[in-house]
Design a protein around this motif. Structure first.
Motif, mmCIF file in Angstrom:
data_model
loop_
_atom_site.group_PDB
_atom_site.id
_atom_site.type_symbol
_atom_site.label_atom_id
_atom_site.label_comp_id
_atom_site.label_asym_id
_atom_site.label_seq_id
_atom_site.Cartn_x
_atom_site.Cartn_y
_atom_site.Cartn_z
ATOM 1 N N SER A 21 5.357 17.355 -5.152
ATOM 2 C CA SER A 21 5.842 18.205 -4.064
ATOM 3 C C SER A 21 5.185 17.835 -2.733
ATOM 4 C CB SER A 21 5.609 19.677 -4.394
ATOM 5 O OG SER A 21 4.250 20.005 -4.221
ATOM 6 N N TRP A 22 4.116 17.028 -2.767
ATOM 7 C CA TRP A 22 3.464 16.627 -1.514
ATOM 8 C C TRP A 22 3.798 15.203 -1.111
ATOM 9 C CZ3 TRP A 22 1.391 20.540 1.069
ATOM 10 C CH2 TRP A 22 0.990 21.675 0.345
ATOM 11 N N ALA A 23 4.641 14.514 -1.906
ATOM 12 C CA ALA A 23 4.901 13.096 -1.647
ATOM 13 C C ALA A 23 5.537 12.868 -0.277
ATOM 14 C CB ALA A 23 5.787 12.517 -2.751
ATOM 15 N N ASN A 24 6.339 13.862 0.179
ATOM 16 C CA ASN A 24 6.987 13.725 1.478
ATOM 17 C C ASN A 24 5.999 13.530 2.621
ATOM 18 O OD1 ASN A 24 9.666 13.930 0.856
ATOM 19 N ND2 ASN A 24 9.593 16.164 0.721
ATOM 20 N N LEU A 25 4.794 14.064 2.427
ATOM 21 C CA LEU A 25 3.795 14.012 3.492
ATOM 22 C C LEU A 25 3.196 12.625 3.661
ATOM 23 C CD1 LEU A 25 1.662 17.236 2.955
ATOM 24 C CD2 LEU A 25 2.876 16.588 5.014
ATOM 25 N N ASN A 71 6.421 23.839 2.000
ATOM 26 C CA ASN A 71 6.108 23.417 0.639
ATOM 27 C C ASN A 71 6.284 24.558 -0.354
ATOM 28 O OD1 ASN A 71 4.311 22.630 -1.754
ATOM 29 N ND2 ASN A 71 4.491 20.776 -0.533
ATOM 30 N N PRO A 72 7.010 24.292 -1.454
ATOM 31 C CA PRO A 72 7.251 25.355 -2.443
ATOM 32 C C PRO A 72 5.969 25.957 -3.000
ATOM 33 C CG PRO A 72 8.564 23.400 -2.941
ATOM 34 C CD PRO A 72 7.652 23.028 -1.814
ATOM 35 N N HIS A 73 4.853 25.201 -2.969
ATOM 36 C CA HIS A 73 3.608 25.758 -3.491
ATOM 37 C C HIS A 73 3.034 26.853 -2.613
ATOM 38 C CE1 HIS A 73 2.912 22.009 -6.093
ATOM 39 N NE2 HIS A 73 3.320 23.023 -6.823
ATOM 40 N N VAL A 95 0.847 -1.204 0.000
ATOM 41 C CA VAL A 95 0.000 0.000 0.000
ATOM 42 C C VAL A 95 0.879 1.250 0.000
ATOM 43 C CG1 VAL A 95 -1.621 1.375 1.384
ATOM 44 C CG2 VAL A 95 -1.987 -1.090 1.097
ATOM 45 N N TYR A 96 1.915 1.213 0.844
ATOM 46 C CA TYR A 96 2.781 2.381 0.940
ATOM 47 C C TYR A 96 3.558 2.595 -0.367
ATOM 48 C CZ TYR A 96 6.395 5.582 2.329
ATOM 49 O OH TYR A 96 7.238 6.663 2.370
ATOM 50 N N GLY A 97 4.119 1.502 -0.932
ATOM 51 C CA GLY A 97 4.901 1.618 -2.165
ATOM 52 C C GLY A 97 4.056 2.174 -3.305
ATOM 53 N N LEU A 98 2.857 1.629 -3.453
ATOM 54 C CA LEU A 98 1.968 2.112 -4.520
ATOM 55 C C LEU A 98 1.579 3.571 -4.279
ATOM 56 C CD1 LEU A 98 -0.300 -1.026 -4.974
ATOM 57 C CD2 LEU A 98 1.168 0.002 -6.720
ATOM 58 N N GLY A 99 1.223 3.885 -3.029
ATOM 59 C CA GLY A 99 0.839 5.260 -2.699
ATOM 60 C C GLY A 99 1.972 6.228 -2.995
ATOM 61 N N LEU A 100 3.197 5.819 -2.617
ATOM 62 C CA LEU A 100 4.352 6.692 -2.820
ATOM 63 C C LEU A 100 4.568 6.954 -4.307
ATOM 64 C CD1 LEU A 100 6.682 8.132 -1.364
ATOM 65 C CD2 LEU A 100 8.068 6.097 -1.790
ATOM 66 N N MET A 101 4.507 5.882 -5.127
ATOM 67 C CA MET A 101 4.745 6.058 -6.560
ATOM 68 C C MET A 101 3.655 6.909 -7.208
ATOM 69 S SD MET A 101 7.539 4.965 -7.593
ATOM 70 C CE MET A 101 8.633 4.846 -6.207
ATOM 71 N N LEU A 102 2.412 6.715 -6.771
ATOM 72 C CA LEU A 102 1.322 7.538 -7.319
ATOM 73 C C LEU A 102 1.529 9.008 -6.952
ATOM 74 C CD1 LEU A 102 -1.686 5.139 -6.638
ATOM 75 C CD2 LEU A 102 -0.851 5.861 -8.889
ATOM 76 N N MET A 103 1.917 9.261 -5.696
ATOM 77 C CA MET A 103 2.164 10.634 -5.267
ATOM 78 C C MET A 103 3.336 11.235 -6.049
ATOM 79 S SD MET A 103 0.101 11.709 -2.786
ATOM 80 C CE MET A 103 0.935 12.929 -1.784
ATOM 81 N N GLU A 104 4.422 10.471 -6.158
ATOM 82 C CA GLU A 104 5.612 10.978 -6.861
ATOM 83 C C GLU A 104 5.263 11.337 -8.300
ATOM 84 O OE1 GLU A 104 8.509 11.635 -5.715
ATOM 85 O OE2 GLU A 104 9.031 10.341 -4.029
ATOM 86 N N THR A 126 3.994 31.381 3.109
ATOM 87 C CA THR A 126 4.981 31.055 4.159
ATOM 88 C C THR A 126 6.420 31.262 3.717
ATOM 89 O OG1 THR A 126 5.201 28.769 3.446
ATOM 90 C CG2 THR A 126 3.454 29.242 5.027
ATOM 91 N N GLN A 127 6.651 31.700 2.496
ATOM 92 C CA GLN A 127 7.999 31.746 1.902
ATOM 93 C C GLN A 127 8.550 30.341 1.652
ATOM 94 O OE1 GLN A 127 9.036 35.029 1.517
ATOM 95 N NE2 GLN A 127 7.347 35.727 2.784
ATOM 96 N N GLY A 128 7.747 29.310 1.877
ATOM 97 C CA GLY A 128 8.166 27.939 1.599
ATOM 98 C C GLY A 128 9.515 27.625 2.211
ATOM 99 N N PRO A 129 10.387 26.952 1.434
ATOM 100 C CA PRO A 129 11.668 26.525 1.992
ATOM 101 C C PRO A 129 12.656 27.680 2.151
ATOM 102 C CG PRO A 129 11.490 25.838 -0.302
ATOM 103 C CD PRO A 129 10.178 26.480 0.050
ATOM 104 N N TYR A 130 12.294 28.884 1.679
ATOM 105 C CA TYR A 130 13.300 29.956 1.660
ATOM 106 C C TYR A 130 13.423 30.663 2.988
ATOM 107 C CZ TYR A 130 12.321 28.792 -3.115
ATOM 108 O OH TYR A 130 12.112 28.084 -4.260
#
Lengths: 291, 302, 236
Positions: A262-266, B123-125, A248-257, B130-134
């Motif tokens: 930019s939100w994949a880290n979350l 977040n850069p968006h 679940v995590y691997g699939l979720g991560l790849m879909l997010m990436e 928030t100025q994001g990462p800067y």
């Protein structure tokens, strides 16, 4: 695009299953969260890196060395602290804090020994040709990591369900007291499980340069959190539930990436919180203890 | 004077007067900041038993809340500080359901929550907000003296909060909840309400400290105010001194942050090693911290 | 059946844990000052009954009325305010607090004053231990502390779970007197107990449970001759 994303998700899913498997095995047997899990993975990565950079050893051949070194480390760690902790007033919290201290020690020693630089093993160690899978091509390192992960998961399956030691291990998982009363040597079984848990982390570490990016002494806590997310998604205390969580995590991560990079880290953190709050038993299995 | 009151007055006066005779103001400021955070951890972990690994999330939320109130709403720094604390309390309210989790689950979930706040803020968006990462620059309101004085006041508030808990029914009720939540319910305590109040109080303290820190340094990156090490330091300082007392976290912070300043800044890995060893030894041999040695000697510890 | 209007009235209470039906339509009534024994083999649902009535678990079905008012949805502390309290099979005092602090905690909400705390400590023979940490008490003392914590909250209904287990004959005798005194002051007692000799000191009226259901209600003497009750206890 979607086929590539899903297949990559499966490969990474298998790998994340391996990353988290040891944490869940240790939790299942000892009911404690090994906060140093990610740091042992980091040590495994450095061992593989050391063998590669000094003698050109392929990470696949580093596996036996990883197993020997980390099973011994796990058994030694168990006898050094766990029996003493289990007899204390608040074993859950105290062992959690102790393992946190251990994680600090490991990270500090790793910085002292290896420095703060990030290291990598070139992916060409597995050849320069990509691997083709259902019409999609992937780096060979991804495929090798996924195959090794699948083999390690199978090995854990045979250990738990097809061996006498595994039978005893599952008895301890079900109830430590009852297992002890039927004559099982609980300490021996638990020590071996801790050793196996660390060895699994170390094997995952050997492939982390290809799957998690470069390796460095500070990678531990992030990996521990991701691993915890994976086992909470699957099922706490049920080692094979980890595979479901990993996928679940691997699939979720790849879909997010692919779609929301930019939100994949979350992802791991949000998944972890949501699952703990909404379905604390994970997708299969037992309940989390609530306050 | 309530128990521990004179100690608190002494500590606050010490930090108010030391800058006139001692030149390393950065050390004094950071020490106060960790005293506040350690007492905030103490409120939550010491009195209620919840170990918030992600405590730094409230610190960062306070730093950003105050900074954005200055930059976007053009508030003066001191009112902005309270906006920062309010933002932290708001985040804590959103996260209050985490209190349903126990022990290590809560600890890790709170860590995950602080990472979520960090990744959203950086977040850069969200650069326009928030100025994001800067990162943030408050150069136009920089005032090292006034921000130092503000942290002294925040420290006084943190110590007052713990003195209150040490002397009030609420503090006793929280400890009862920590020891045995079901029995606490039968003692008539509204367990959910009391521990939520402790959680919000603890978040507010971190938010105030974060705001004062933001003003004092005036230029910072999201990484530096959401640094997990801030949680780790505050937790270990508290544990080292002894939880659920006023004096424990003070002693722990003065000793360990002093040690950090001595060896940690030039060689952080050696400090981290000592730190890790201290934690392990503490758990194995002195789980109630340094002040438990005094208690064993029958000395009352406020 | 009860001599006056019931204080507690439990109707068709059910509780399931996974595949295990712990309570299966339990019904019982209790008048002020009355003592009712709840007996039955292990796993028959006695402790679950106490847990559901006191609010530790919520019921799946059925109703719990106190003074005719439904309390089934209330959290523990609200039930405590209304006058329900309990002890635990394994005592749950606030281990890190002193004996005195244990009672102070409960006194805040019942507004019991120092004198009342002192009387309660005397009554349960805890006065000499007032400054000791609860964790350092032996198990019989912890049981009395559990009871003291419940009494300070001024209960009208006290649920007592296996208070006799682990006490020696002298302590048992004293505990029986203590509970009788409490009941005479007008507190209704629901007593889960394995030790029938101990229970006999407290009451004649019992409910016998098996598999989450009531199989007998009446006097202890009649129960001892009841075919079904004997089967349940001997045959399992």
């Amino acid at each position: 695009m979607i086929a590539y994303t899903l297949l990559a998700g499966l490969l990474f899913g298998l790998y994340f299953s391996l990353v988290a498997l040891g944490l869940n095995l240790v939790f299942g047997v000892m009911r404690l969260i090994n906060l140093a899990h990610g740091d042992f993975l980091m040590l495994g990565a450095f061992l593989a890196y050391g063998l590669y950079s000094s003698a050109g050893v392929n990470p696949v051949y580093a596996i036996p060395a990883e197993i020997v070194a980390f099973v011994l480390a796990g058994v030694a760690l168990y006898y050094a602290v766990v029996p003493r902790l289990l007899s204390s007033r608040d074993p859950e919290m105290l062992s959690f804090i102790l393992l946190f201290g251990l994680s600090q020690i490991i990270e500090a020693l790793a910085v002292i020994a290896f420095g703060n630089d990030q290291r990598a093993i070139p992916a060409t160690v597995f050849g320069i040709h990509p691997v083709s899978l259902f019409g999609q091509t992937f780096p060979a390192a991804w495929a090798v990591s996924a195959v090794v992960s699948a083999a390690a998961i199978l090995a854990v399956y045979f250990y738990l369900y097809r061996s006498r030691l595994g039978h005893a291990t599952r008895a301890v998982m079900a109830s430590r007291d009852e297992a002890a009363s039927t004559g099982i040597n609980v300490h021996r079984v638990s020590a071996i499980a801790l050793g196996a848990g660390l060895a699994l982390a170390a094997i995952a570490g050997a492939f982390s340069p290809f799957m998690l990016g470069s390796i460095g002494p500070d990678m531990g806590i992030r990996i521990t959190t991701v691993s915890f997310a994976v086992i909470v998604i699957g099922s706490l205390g049920n080692p094979l539930g980890t595979v479901l969580g990993g996928l679940v995590y691997g699939l979720g991560l790849m879909l997010m990436e692919t779609y929301f990079p930019s939100w994949a880290n979350l992802l791991p953190y949000v998944l972890l919180i949501l699952i703990l709050l909404i379905r604390p038993s994970g997708l299969l299995g037992k309940r989390v203890r609530l306050a | 004077m309530p128990r521990g009151g004179w100690y608190s007055v002494g500590v606050v006066l010490l930090f108010a007067l030391l800058p006139f005779v001692y030149g390393n103001h950065a050390l004094l400021f950071n020490m106060m900041m960790y005293l506040v955070l350690a007492q905030g951890i103490n409120v939550l972990f010491g009195f209620t038993g919840y170990l918030p690994f992600g405590y730094v999330g409230f610190f960062g939320a306070g730093a950003y809340g105050a900074s954005l109130a200055i930059l976007l709403v053009h508030l003066p720094p001191v009112p902005a500080l309270f906006v920062g604390a309010a933002v932290s309390v708001l985040v804590a309210l959103l996260l209050a359901p985490l209190l349903r989790l126990s022990g290590a689950y809560f600890a890790i979930a709170s860590l995950a929550a602080s990472e979520v706040v960090y990744y959203i803020v950086s977040n850069p968006h969200l650069v326009s907000l928030t100025q994001g990462p800067y990162g943030i620059s408050l150069a136009q309101v920089y005032n090292s003296g006034a921000s130092y004085a503000t942290m002294v006041v925040v420290l006084a508030m943190a110590l007052a909060a713990v003195v209150y808990l040490r002397n009030s029914h609420m503090g006793l009720a929280l400890q009862a909840i920590r020891e045995e939540p079901i029995s606490a319910g039968f003692a008539g305590i509204n367990v959910v309400r009391e521990r939520t109040r402790a959680w919000l109080l603890s978040a507010a303290l971190a938010g105030l400290a974060g705001g004062a820190y933001a003003w004092h340094v005036s230029v910072f990156y999201p990484k530096s105010v959401f640094d997990l090490n801030i949680s780790v330091f505050a937790i270990v300082f508290t544990l080292f001194g002894g939880v659920a007392t006023l004096v424990g976290p003070i002693v722990g912070t003065l000793l360990l942050y002093g040690l950090y300043n001595w060896i940690g800044i030039s060689q952080p890995e050696y400090f981290q090693l000592v730190f890790g060893i201290v934690i392990v030894l503490l758990v194995l041999f002195l789980p109630n911290g340094l002040v438990s040695l005094l208690r064993r000697a029958k000395i009352h510890v406020p | 059946m009860s001599p006056s209007a019931p204080l507690l009235s439990v109707e068709r209470l059910s509780k399931r844990f996974g595949a295990f039906q712990a309570l299966d339509g339990l019904t019982l009534e209790l008048a002020p000052g009355e003592v009712l024994g709840l007996v039955g083999p292990n796993g028959s649902g006695k402790t679950t009954a106490i847990n559901v009535i006191s609010g530790v678990y919520s019921a799946d079905a059925g109703s719990i009325l106190l003074d005719g008012r439904s309390i089934g949805g209330l959290p523990i502390h609200r039930r405590a305010h209304l006058g329900i309290n309990r002890t635990f099979q394994v005592p749950k005092p606030f281990r890190g607090l002193t004996v005195g602090e244990n009672l102070e905690v409960a006194a805040v909400y019942s507004r019991a004053d120092r004198a009342e705390i002192g009387k309660c400590l005397e009554f349960l023979e805890l006065a000499p231990l007032v400054g000791r940490e609860a964790a350092s008490l032996n198990s019989a003392q912890q049981k009395r502390l559990d009871l003291a914590r419940a009494l300070i909250a001024r209960p009208r209904l006290l649920l007592v779970d296996e208070l006799g287990a682990g006490l020696n004959p002298v302590e048992l005798q004293r505990m029986a007197q203590t509970l009788t005194t409490i009941a005479r002051s007008g507190v209704a007692l629901l007593v889960v107990e394995h030790l029938l000799g101990f229970l006999r000191e407290l009451t004649t009226r019992v409910v016998v449970m098996d598999a989450g259901r009531e199989i007998f209600e009446g006097s202890l003497e009649v129960a001892a001759r009841d075919r079904q009750v004997i089967d349940v206890f001997l045959g399992g």
